[in-house]
Enzyme design. Structure first.
Site, PDB file in Angstrom:
ATOM      1  N   ASP A  96      -2.381   6.162  -3.530  1.00  0.00           N
ATOM      2  CA  ASP A  96      -1.240   5.528  -2.871  1.00  0.00           C
ATOM      3  C   ASP A  96      -0.731   4.388  -3.751  1.00  0.00           C
ATOM      4  O   ASP A  96      -1.196   4.208  -4.875  1.00  0.00           O
ATOM      5  CB  ASP A  96      -1.594   5.070  -1.455  1.00  0.00           C
ATOM      6  N   ASP A 131      -1.015   1.170  -4.030  1.00  0.00           N
ATOM      7  CA  ASP A 131      -1.904   0.162  -4.627  1.00  0.00           C
ATOM      8  C   ASP A 131      -3.249   0.752  -5.011  1.00  0.00           C
ATOM      9  O   ASP A 131      -4.170   0.016  -5.365  1.00  0.00           O
ATOM     10  CB  ASP A 131      -2.078  -1.042  -3.705  1.00  0.00           C
ATOM     11  N   ASP A 185      -5.739   2.118  -3.376  1.00  0.00           N
ATOM     12  CA  ASP A 185      -6.981   1.872  -2.638  1.00  0.00           C
ATOM     13  C   ASP A 185      -7.383   3.082  -1.800  1.00  0.00           C
ATOM     14  O   ASP A 185      -8.378   3.039  -1.089  1.00  0.00           O
ATOM     15  CB  ASP A 185      -6.894   0.600  -1.785  1.00  0.00           C
ATOM     16  N   SER A 219       0.812  -1.213   0.000  1.00  0.00           N
ATOM     17  CA  SER A 219       0.000   0.000   0.000  1.00  0.00           C
ATOM     18  C   SER A 219       0.849   1.269   0.000  1.00  0.00           C
ATOM     19  O   SER A 219       1.616   1.509  -0.920  1.00  0.00           O
ATOM     20  CB  SER A 219      -0.968  -0.048   1.186  1.00  0.00           C
TER      21      SER A 219
END
Length: 451
Positions: A240, A242, A244, A101
């Protein structure tokens, strides 16, 4: 949480804590647990972000899945919510995302999604952990036609992009600045916003395996703020690693955090009668100004524990369709089962387009109270019992009396470290400093490790 799984899967420094050996076992044992009730050959999607360790862990994980007869669809670089979306719509047995992340490049992580597109339940994670800790691997070892097969599936990215576009509206005449964090959104955000007819400017779009989240993205929006001002963009959107989560920037270069984003989208849905139970799910970390704005608008709120998985659990159990965190995790359950930065960005732009209002106008309805957070190192045995100490309980009560409802205090233990977090919100910086520092001094005196 268990020994291996935290609130967001298994994480650690790549090749040190999260090794290829562990990735292989997670693939093998995770694939076995998640395919137990399948009548046909199980199908699992695997994706990763742009970290240099991603391909190493991907190869090991896939080998583990293949060893228990799984049909693996390799997605390559894709946003975490893209995996969740594809698992549901392509009727897969499970999905796996390799990412840490917003963490730096040296870290990585592995998280699983069930066939419903949601993160695994605690009991499933514990079942995988039991296999990891077993003295011997006794799972079946198929050979020949019993082994799994590997399918490269680049179409997955195109399908996810097409889905995102269908949730939006024509953005002709709007200029959007994008920061894709040198991460997973770097393969999709540009195309999605061009398909929506926006004019775009992009930074953080040249991943090299080492620069993910490095001075860019939702945790470092400073470059995006400058880009918005330089280009005269209508809004900026920072994802960010990833993709999400989302942090936005208004046309003046000011940050619009997850609280304000949730309010803007929630108010829009509420006015259209589309906000389930007229309620937004948030956490104790949301700003007092956000709560006051919801009250003024007549929107209800449900409070979940900190962590997007707990927000999702509350949404699922009570039938809510909007929730999230101040950090920019926003879950819009009508469209996807997990936080989705690009989806949220599209909905935010849609509200701007349909209302004809600038982002600064929309965000101005939430007056963000100054907030200060101090971490105090304490004895680990005391971090969950701080409120049992009379002096600490008394000083918190005294400060709350002084606030008279125009402020907020939150004292809570860290979930992973021997720390007590003291947070306060108040109308001015001076007042918030006073409240936090006064409480922190008492905590240090009573249970601090430095005494």
């Amino acid at each position: 949480m268990g020994k291996y799984f935290g609130t967001d899967g298994v994480r650690g420094e790549a090749n040190v804590e999260l090794t290829p050996e562990l990735a292989f076992k997670l693939g093998r044992f995770g694939g076995y647990v998640l395919s137990q009730h399948e009548t046909e050959r199980p199908k699992v999607f695997v994706a990763r972000d742009t970290r240099i360790s991603g391909e190493m862990l991907e190869s090991a994980l896939i080998a583990g899945l293949l060893s228990v007869g799984i049909e693996v669809y390799k997605l390559g670089v894709l946003a975490t919510p893209g995996v969740s979306y594809l698992v549901r719509t392509e009727k897969a047995s499970a999905g796996v995302m390799i990412s840490a992340s917003h963490n730096p490049a040296l870290d990585n992580g592995i998280k699983f999604f069930g066939n419903d597109g949601f993160k695994l339940a605690d009991d499933q994670e514990l079942e995988i952990e039991a296999l990891l800790d077993a003295p011997e691997d006794t799972l079946p070892r198929p050979s020949a036609e019993g082994l799994g097969t590997l399918v490269d599936y680049p179409e997955g990215l195109r399908k996810y992009e097409k889905f995102l576009v269908t949730t939006g509206t024509d953005l002709s005449g709007m200029t959007v600045a994008l920061d894709t964090a040198n991460g997973a959104a770097s393969v999709s955000a540009r195309d999605v916003f061009l398909d929506l007819n926006a004019e775009i400017a992009v930074i953080g779009e040249k991943p090299n395996g080492l620069n993910i989240n490095d001075g860019v993205g939702s945790t470092h929006p400073e470059q995006l703020q400058e880009l918005v001002k330089e280009t005269g963009a209508d809004l900026g959107l920072a994802f960010d690693g990833d993709s999400d989560r989302l942090i936005a920037v208004d046309e003046t270069g000011e940050i619009v955090d997850g609280d304000r984003i949730m309010f803007i989208i929630g108010k829009y849905l509420s006015e259209k009668g589309l906000l389930a139970h007229n309620t937004i799910v948030t956490t104790v970390m949301s700003n007092l100004g956000f709560h006051k704005a919801l009250d003024k608008q007549g929107i209800n709120k449900a409070i979940a524990a900190v962590g997007d998985r707990y927000v999702v659990e509350e949404m699922r159990s009570s039938g809510y369709n909007l929730g999230g965190e101040q950090s920019g995790h926003v879950i819009i359950m009508d469209y996807n089962t997990t936080g989705d930065g690009q989806l949220t960005a599209i909905q935010l732009a849609k509200v701007m387009k349909e209302t004809g209002k600038s982002l600064s106008e929309l965000a101005a309805e939430v007056t963000i109270y100054p907030q200060k957070l101090v971490n105090i190192r304490v004895e680990n045995s005391m971090k969950d019992r701080a409120m049992e100490v009379p002096a600490i309980a008394n000083i918190i009560a005294k400060m709350e009396d002084e606030m008279a409802g125009n402020g907020r205090i939150l004292v809570r233990p860290s979930g992973t470290e021997p720390l007590l977090r003291v947070m306060a919100e108040a109308p001015t910086d001076a007042k918030v400093d006073y409240y936090v520092d006064t409480i922190a001094d008492v905590v240090r005196t009573e249970i601090g490790c430095d005494n």
